[in-house]
Design a protein around this motif. Structure first.
Motif, short mmCIF file in Angstrom:
data_model
loop_
_atom_site.label_atom_id
_atom_site.label_comp_id
_atom_site.label_asym_id
_atom_site.label_seq_id
_atom_site.Cartn_x
_atom_site.Cartn_y
_atom_site.Cartn_z
N THR A 1 0.89 -1.13 0.01
CA THR A 1 -0.19 0.15 -0.03
C THR A 1 0.90 1.28 0.15
OG1 THR A 1 -0.08 0.28 2.49
CG2 THR A 1 -1.49 -1.44 1.68
N PRO A 2 0.35 2.43 -0.18
CA PRO A 2 1.09 3.57 -0.18
C PRO A 2 1.99 3.67 1.16
CG PRO A 2 -0.78 4.07 -1.27
CD PRO A 2 -0.88 2.83 -0.89
N TYR A 3 1.35 3.48 2.28
CA TYR A 3 2.05 3.28 3.51
C TYR A 3 3.05 2.39 3.84
CZ TYR A 3 -1.88 6.81 4.95
OH TYR A 3 -2.43 7.72 4.97
N THR A 4 2.77 1.08 3.51
CA THR A 4 3.65 0.04 3.83
C THR A 4 4.88 0.23 2.73
OG1 THR A 4 2.75 -1.45 2.00
CG2 THR A 4 2.02 -1.47 4.40
N TYR A 5 4.61 0.65 1.61
CA TYR A 5 5.66 0.95 0.56
C TYR A 5 6.80 2.01 0.93
CZ TYR A 5 8.60 0.38 -3.58
OH TYR A 5 9.44 0.31 -4.66
N TYR A 6 6.20 3.01 1.64
CA TYR A 6 6.82 4.13 1.85
C TYR A 6 7.70 3.84 3.36
CZ TYR A 6 7.64 8.87 3.58
OH TYR A 6 8.21 10.25 4.10
N MET A 7 7.19 3.14 4.07
CA MET A 7 7.59 2.80 5.43
C MET A 7 8.71 1.87 5.17
SD MET A 7 4.36 1.92 7.81
CE MET A 7 5.22 1.50 9.39
N THR A 8 8.84 1.14 4.02
CA THR A 8 9.62 0.01 3.82
C THR A 8 11.05 0.84 3.04
OG1 THR A 8 8.22 -1.61 3.51
CG2 THR A 8 10.44 -2.16 2.62
N MET B 1 7.28 10.12 11.99
CA MET B 1 7.77 9.62 10.64
C MET B 1 7.00 10.37 9.46
SD MET B 1 7.47 5.88 8.41
CE MET B 1 8.35 5.04 9.53
N PHE B 2 5.64 10.46 9.70
CA PHE B 2 5.10 11.00 8.42
C PHE B 2 4.80 12.48 8.66
CE2 PHE B 2 3.00 6.48 8.53
CZ PHE B 2 3.57 6.12 7.45
N THR B 3 5.00 13.19 9.71
CA THR B 3 4.79 14.63 9.72
C THR B 3 6.17 15.35 9.96
OG1 THR B 3 4.57 14.36 12.06
CG2 THR B 3 2.60 14.15 10.64
N LYS B 4 7.36 14.71 9.61
CA LYS B 4 8.51 15.38 10.01
C LYS B 4 8.77 16.64 9.12
CE LYS B 4 11.18 12.19 6.61
NZ LYS B 4 10.00 11.57 6.09
N ASP B 5 8.31 16.49 7.81
CA ASP B 5 8.37 17.86 6.87
C ASP B 5 7.08 18.59 6.89
OD1 ASP B 5 10.72 16.53 5.95
OD2 ASP B 5 9.65 15.17 4.63
N ILE B 6 6.18 18.48 7.70
CA ILE B 6 5.22 19.23 7.65
C ILE B 6 4.81 19.58 9.43
CG2 ILE B 6 3.89 18.96 5.72
CD1 ILE B 6 2.42 16.55 7.09
N PRO B 7 5.97 20.21 9.99
CA PRO B 7 5.60 20.73 11.58
C PRO B 7 4.55 21.39 11.87
CG PRO B 7 7.56 21.92 10.57
CD PRO B 7 7.00 20.81 9.55
N GLN B 8 4.08 22.24 10.97
CA GLN B 8 3.03 23.09 11.34
C GLN B 8 1.59 22.30 11.46
OE1 GLN B 8 4.61 23.15 8.48
NE2 GLN B 8 3.93 24.44 7.02
N LEU B 9 1.71 21.24 10.66
CA LEU B 9 0.37 20.40 10.74
C LEU B 9 0.56 19.46 11.86
CD1 LEU B 9 -2.25 19.46 9.40
CD2 LEU B 9 -1.07 17.98 7.76
N LYS B 10 1.62 18.99 12.00
CA LYS B 10 1.97 17.97 13.26
C LYS B 10 1.33 18.45 14.47
CE LYS B 10 6.11 16.07 15.82
NZ LYS B 10 7.34 16.15 15.98
N ASP B 11 2.05 19.64 15.04
CA ASP B 11 1.46 20.32 16.22
C ASP B 11 -0.07 20.61 16.06
OD1 ASP B 11 4.07 20.61 16.68
OD2 ASP B 11 4.42 22.63 16.09
N LEU B 12 -0.87 20.88 15.10
CA LEU B 12 -2.31 21.10 15.02
C LEU B 12 -2.68 19.61 15.38
CD1 LEU B 12 -3.24 23.67 12.41
CD2 LEU B 12 -4.14 23.62 14.52
N LEU B 13 -2.35 18.62 14.57
CA LEU B 13 -2.95 17.32 14.78
C LEU B 13 -2.82 16.92 16.24
CD1 LEU B 13 -1.86 15.52 11.33
CD2 LEU B 13 -4.19 16.47 12.13
N GLN B 14 -1.63 17.25 16.70
CA GLN B 14 -1.29 16.86 18.21
C GLN B 14 -2.28 17.18 19.18
OE1 GLN B 14 2.56 17.34 19.29
NE2 GLN B 14 2.27 16.82 21.66
#
Length: 786
Positions: free
Chosen positions: A381-388, A451-464
């Motif tokens: 899947t897009p997630y499993t392939y990206y993680m691998t 892993m998935f929000t390392k390049d989008i810190p502004q969204l990371k903080d909001l989601l948290q």
């Protein structure tokens, strides 16, 4: 066939190009991160309305602590008490109208429909909560609803189909999830149908449309366990998967299901693939007969082909492009929803476009939720392939960013920033993150988000912040999904226990049934005939029922009840011997063997029946571990029942001479069958000194369960399999006997059976003991095929 292949390939390429254009739009959003500012603004807007941090609110929340949604009764009561139930249901139903029905929430007509559904569901939920029913929209509720809609016959068909699938499906395919998927697809097709119905539709047309929707939903739904899950599993060899895929492809392209070449399958596979092939062939032909255009088969081919493309991927392969990863899931996720509509009616362009653009959102949400299970299975899947591979493939799109780009695109470009739509979609997304965190725990959730929000810190903080503090983002369909899985697992466990226990108890009862020879006689034909009739392959239902009531309900000692078990089987077997006589039903086969009068003679058969009746009474006097007054009451009751059952057989003889009314049939059913069940239930209750109220409840259950059993018997005599039944079919017609089938017809008899089933279920609620085994017994009585 060549033209069909060319046409199908051309149609797939056209859909693939449309998916590529959509992917390119999303790809640019992710690469440029142009989705972020708009999405951040959306979350800020949403947070102002839904995240509160005042002390007053905190105290209020503590005072009215929310129960776990798994306790559905308390949870619904809590939502109602805190005035949140309307909002909870409105966003849930609205989401279904968006996702499944392809509607827009700014449409006044759609909102009227949503409000009407909300009121109906709310009424049902509050009623269930008031009655402290722990399960919502259960199997019992489905039967009652079917009765209201007058579609009991198709629901009877469906239940038997689902039971057959559950029995025949290979264990590795996970029967519980197969059932859940089937029910979900059927519900989806029903929703499309009911959405189009209005008050102008006649009752007959409504019934016809609902019946078609259920059959079509089941027929389409079969593809999930029998095609997708089967091809994803390890049950088939590589060669078998290839030939099975070719069989499906040929069916879609030619409109004809090829026969199964039995020689090309292994012996183990052939045991289940034959059943699957037959069911899919029947389903395919039914769908085919109801299509007014080619859209269903076009979408079905796109769905199958995109699944095949995805299925062939290998997680260890390092060079899949972003297009190769995303285009198949855009196609399969949208086509699966388009099929649910196309299978019953034409689709308009607006619906098709919205559904096409919406599909990947739902697919990415599901893939996020299942990423660790998919990773373990090696699924791409897009997630499993990206993680691998993300550490070595910097060009790979972050699927989590793609997910949010899709959401921004839907809110602002598809639904034009409609406020309600924005609110519902954001709540659904936050709910998915909260469920993931709850399922996997805080540590794993944090690792995934890093892993998935390392390049989008502004969204990371909001989601948290929103995931930690948002409290009103639960959805009703998720509660139903969780409850359905739990319910199906529990039901399967209870059914398996019931079957195993029946087998075990039956073996124990069989050991005690044979009657010993009298020592002073050289040869006793009477005892030999009695034992011949007893050792046949009888169900032993009556002593088994008595075992459950005596041992499990009232905690009586099993060994002390052995004479009662013998007595019940002796009485029942005697009634069968009399029933089979030439002067009555004139049956030549019983329990898979020649009847007693066929093996011996009529006179000895009559004596054998009388002999067993007396032996039954003798056995009751051996109940020595119980209060003598209770035993005496039991003997008196037993004599009354035996006499009344003779009246029932007398009515049965009379039914051969003239046509009975329905009321007379019910009376005969009570005397012939219900009384036998009543005795099995009541005798151990008498020994346990049960209250009058309990005894009356057991009698009520027995009356309705017995008549349901009799109706099923009548149906089996008309449409059953003689080899399974162990006796000839069609005897009632040959003897011109009045039965529920001859009076009501097959469909009418099925409706009457389910009506009695519902009455019996209501009686169970009055019994102040654990009654799971009685419910399983009732299911066994109406689902049996012998």
């Amino acid at each position: 066939m060549k033209n069909d292949v060319m046409s199908a390939d051309q149609y797939y390429q056209q859909a693939e190009e449309e998916a590529r254009q959509y992917f390119n739009v999303l790809y640019k959003e992710v690469i440029d991160k142009s989705y972020l500012d708009t999405l951040v603004d959306d979350f800020h807007w949403w947070g102002k309305n839904h995240i509160h941090s005042s002390k007053l609110f905190t105290l209020f929340s503590l005072k009215k602590r929310k129960p776990n949604s798994k306790d559905s009764v308390r949870y619904i009561k809590w939502l109602d008490y805190t005035n949140q139930l309307d909002d909870y249901l409105n966003r849930s139903i609205s989401y279904i109208y968006l996702r499944d029905l392809g509607k827009t929430l700014d449409d006044p007509t759609t909102n009227l429909k949503i409000n009407r559904v909300v009121e109906q569901v709310k009424e049902q939920l509050l009623l269930s909560s008031k009655n402290n029913e722990n399960e919502l929209f259960t199997f019992d509720w489905i039967i009652k609803k079917a009765k209201e809609e007058q579609i009991e016959v198709v629901v009877d068909w469906l239940i038997n189909k689902l039971n057959k699938v559950a029995t025949k499906i290979p264990e590795k395919l996970d029967a519980v999830n197969a059932e859940r998927k089937l029910v979900k697809i059927i519900a989806g097709v029903l929703m499309h149908t009911m959405d189009e119905l209005d008050d102008q539709v006649s009752s007959a047309e409504r019934i016809n449309k609902l019946e078609d929707a259920i059959r079509l939903g089941y027929s389409y739904g079969l593809t999930y366990p029998f095609i997708d899950d089967l091809l994803d599993s390890n049950l088939l060899s590589v060669k078998e998967k290839a030939q099975y895929s070719q069989l499906i492809r040929t069916s879609l392209l030619t409109g004809t299901v090829p026969p199964l070449n039995e020689r090309s399958w292994s012996k183990e596979t052939l045991e289940f693939i034959g059943f699957i092939h037959q069911e899919l062939k029947e389903a395919f032909e039914f769908i085919q007969s109801h299509q007014k255009s080619d859209k269903f088969f076009q979408q079905a081919y796109i769905f199958f082909q995109s699944q095949e493309v995805d299925r062939r991927k290998d997680l260890d392969f390092t060079n899949y492009s972003n297009e190769e990863l995303y285009i198949p899931i855009i196609l399969k996720s949208s086509s699966s929803r388009l099929i649910a509509r196309a299978v019953i009616q034409e689709t308009d362009e607006d619906f098709e476009q919205r559904t096409f653009l919406y599909g990947i959102y739902n697919q990415l949400a599901d893939d996020f939720a299942d990423m660790f299970e998919d990773l373990e299975m090696g699924a791409v899947t897009p997630y499993t392939y990206y993680m691998t591979h993300y550490d070595k493939r910097r060009d790979l799109i972050n699927p989590f960013e793609m997910y949010w780009a899709v959401i921004m695109n839907l809110i602002h470009r598809v639904y034009h920033a409609d406020v309600k739509t924005k609110d519902v979609i954001l709540k659904r997304a936050i709910n998915g993150l909260k469920r993931f965190k709850e399922k996997h725990g805080h540590t794993k959730y944090r690792q995934v988000m890093e892993m998935f929000t390392k390049d989008i810190p502004q969204l990371k903080d909001l989601l948290q912040r929103v995931v930690g503090k948002a409290d009103d983002v639960a959805f009703f369909d998720k509660l139903l999904r969780d409850q359905m899985i739990d319910s199906l697992k529990r039901e399967r466990k209870e059914r398996d226990y019931f079957k195993a226990k029946i087998k075990d108890v039956k073996e124990q009862i069989n050991q005690h049934l044979p009657i010993a020879d009298e020592p002073f006689l050289l040869k006793d034909d009477l005892i030999e005939a009695a034992n011949y009739s007893l050792v046949g392959d009888g169900k032993r239902l009556r002593p088994i029922i008595s075992w459950f009531v005596g041992v499990e309900m009232y905690g009586l000692k099993e060994t002390a009840l052995v004479p009662l078990f013998n007595s019940l089987e002796y009485m029942h077997t005697a009634s069968l011997i009399f029933d089979d006589l030439p002067s009555q039903d004139d049956a030549s086969i019983r329990r898979g063997r020649p009847t007693v009068h066929e093996i011996y003679n009529v006179a000895l058969a009559e004596l054998t029946g009388l002999f067993l009746t007396q032996k039954a009474m003798e056995q009751q006097t051996l109940l020595q571990d119980f209060d003598a007054r209770n035993v005496l009451e039991l003997v008196r009751y037993s004599a009354q029942v035996t006499a009344n059952m003779c009246k029932g057989q007398g009515l049965d003889l009379l039914s051969k001479e003239r046509k009975f009314t329905l009321e007379e049939l019910h009376t005969m059913g009570f005397y012939k069958t219900s009384l036998g069940f009543e005795a099995s239930l009541l005798m151990p209750a008498i020994l346990a000194n049960a209250s009058e109220m309990e005894r009356n409840s057991l009698k009520k259950f027995a009356r309705h369960a017995g008549i349901a059993f009799q109706i099923k018997d009548d149906l089996l005599d008309r449409i059953g399999d003689a080899t399974i039944l162990g006796k000839p079919v069609g005897k009632d017609v040959d003897n011109e006997t009045s039965t529920f089938v001859t009076i009501l017809g097959i469909e009418g008899a099925k409706k009457a059976m389910w009506e009695q089933y519902c009455f019996a279920l209501e009686a169970l609620k009055e019994i102040p003991h654990e009654t799971n085994f009685l419910k399983q017994l009732l299911n066994y009585l109406v689902f049996r095929n012998s």
